[in-house]
Design a protein around this motif. Structure first.
Motif, PDB file in Angstrom:
ATOM      1  N   THR A 130       0.837  -1.203   0.000  1.00 47.10           N
ATOM      2  CA  THR A 130       0.000   0.000   0.000  1.00 47.10           C
ATOM      3  C   THR A 130       0.869   1.248   0.000  1.00 47.10           C
ATOM      4  O   THR A 130       0.599   2.218  -0.708  1.00 47.10           O
ATOM      5  N   ILE A 134       0.892   4.302  -2.778  1.00 49.32           N
ATOM      6  CA  ILE A 134       0.760   5.716  -2.436  1.00 49.32           C
ATOM      7  C   ILE A 134       1.928   6.516  -3.007  1.00 49.32           C
ATOM      8  O   ILE A 134       1.749   7.587  -3.597  1.00 49.32           O
ATOM      9  N   ALA A 177     -11.521   4.536   3.156  1.00 47.20           N
ATOM     10  CA  ALA A 177     -10.288   5.188   3.609  1.00 47.20           C
ATOM     11  C   ALA A 177      -9.409   4.221   4.399  1.00 47.20           C
ATOM     12  O   ALA A 177      -8.181   4.237   4.277  1.00 47.20           O
ATOM     13  N   ALA A 180      -7.751   1.764   2.139  1.00 42.80           N
ATOM     14  CA  ALA A 180      -6.618   2.397   1.459  1.00 42.80           C
ATOM     15  C   ALA A 180      -5.355   2.375   2.303  1.00 42.80           C
ATOM     16  O   ALA A 180      -4.252   2.583   1.791  1.00 42.80           O
ATOM     17  N   GLU A 181      -5.506   2.121   3.608  1.00 41.13           N
ATOM     18  CA  GLU A 181      -4.343   2.011   4.485  1.00 41.13           C
ATOM     19  C   GLU A 181      -3.859   0.568   4.602  1.00 41.13           C
ATOM     20  O   GLU A 181      -2.944   0.268   5.357  1.00 41.13           O
ATOM     21  N   VAL A 219      -8.160   0.415  -3.371  1.00 38.50           N
ATOM     22  CA  VAL A 219      -7.075   1.240  -2.838  1.00 38.50           C
ATOM     23  C   VAL A 219      -6.623   2.260  -3.884  1.00 38.50           C
ATOM     24  O   VAL A 219      -6.448   3.449  -3.585  1.00 38.50           O
ATOM     25  N   HIS A 223      -7.025   6.523  -3.528  1.00 31.98           N
ATOM     26  CA  HIS A 223      -5.938   7.497  -3.603  1.00 31.98           C
ATOM     27  C   HIS A 223      -6.098   8.435  -4.789  1.00 31.98           C
ATOM     28  O   HIS A 223      -5.793   9.624  -4.695  1.00 31.98           O
ATOM     29  N   THR A 228      -8.616   9.336   1.011  1.00 32.07           N
ATOM     30  CA  THR A 228      -7.842   8.740   2.100  1.00 32.07           C
ATOM     31  C   THR A 228      -7.889   9.632   3.332  1.00 32.07           C
ATOM     32  O   THR A 228      -8.242  10.814   3.263  1.00 32.07           O
TER      33      THR A 228
END
Length: 232
Positions: A130, A134, A177, A180-181, A219, A223, A228
């Protein structure tokens, strides 16, 4: 249920090694092998395996383009395998629709586990992966800033993301969100103080609304769309 797997690599020794590892698994069957991307697309279109183990660098057609064609035609789920731990491969693979990304030196148990996970509809996106997504998105956006004289949006910018027809609820935005982490359902449940079954339902709704094939694509979407959580 037997998981049908196709092996794609331009080195016959590598394919043989993977085939040997998988041959001892009672619920995994290797249904075919291919030495390049074009051969892989033809094989997979004919045999329709559940999971494809796909090399990246190959003659005729590389693994990224082959993955894109396979996923776009909804022929199989793809795990990208490479000897290179490179961010550009990772990002390109996810953009092409791959459900996972593993290095070729992964342990046999890790490889078998990955095949089971992807076959069950999960995606292989560890937290460290991840972070790489990012970072790659940030590079894409920064390189595009100030260079839009041609009127085109930079790859990976929020401008490229269309909002879902059925808007996400406030809770679904929270879940996205956290996805996404790199959080698992259990971690999301703990963070939001809800049950895992509730999280699973929210994740299913999020994927359906944003048109994501799996958590990996969710994900990338989060972003790109700027959905996020703020750092810190």
């Amino acid at each position: 249920m037997t998981i049908r797997v196709a092996l794609v690599d331009d080195q016959s020794l590598v394919r043989s090694g993977f085939a040997m590892v998988l041959s001892v698994e009672d619920d995994i069957e290797v249904i075919g092998q291919a030495a390049d991307g074009a051969e892989a697309v033809a094989l997979i279109g004919k045999e329709r395996p559940d999971v494809v183990l796909m090399d990246v660098q190959m003659p005729v057609m590389d693994g990224i383009e082959a993955t894109r064609q396979i996923v776009d035609a909804d022929l199989a789920k793809v795990i990208i395998l490479t000897t290179f731990d490179r961010d550009d491969y990772l990002f390109a693979a996810l953009q092409a629709g791959a459900s996972g990304f593993l290095l070729k030196n992964a342990d046999p148990d890790e490889l078998v586990g990955a095949i089971h996970a992807v076959a069950d509809g999960h995606a292989l996106l560890a937290p460290e992966m991840t972070v790489k997504v990012i970072a790659r998105l940030a590079v894409s956006e920064n390189s595009g800033a100030g260079s839009a004289s041609d009127g085109a949006s930079a790859p990976g910018t929020p401008a490229q993301v269309q909002p879902p027809v059925d808007p996400l609820t406030a809770r679904e935005l929270e879940v996205l969100a956290l996805l996404a982490e790199g959080m698992s359902n259990a971690e999301i449940a703990s963070t939001l103080f809800v049950g895992e079954a509730t999280v699973k339902t929210h994740v299913s709704h999020v994927l359906a609304k944003i048109g994501a094939r799996d958590r990996v694509q969710a994900v990338v979407y989060a972003h790109r769309a700027g959905l996020t959580r703020p750092a810190g």
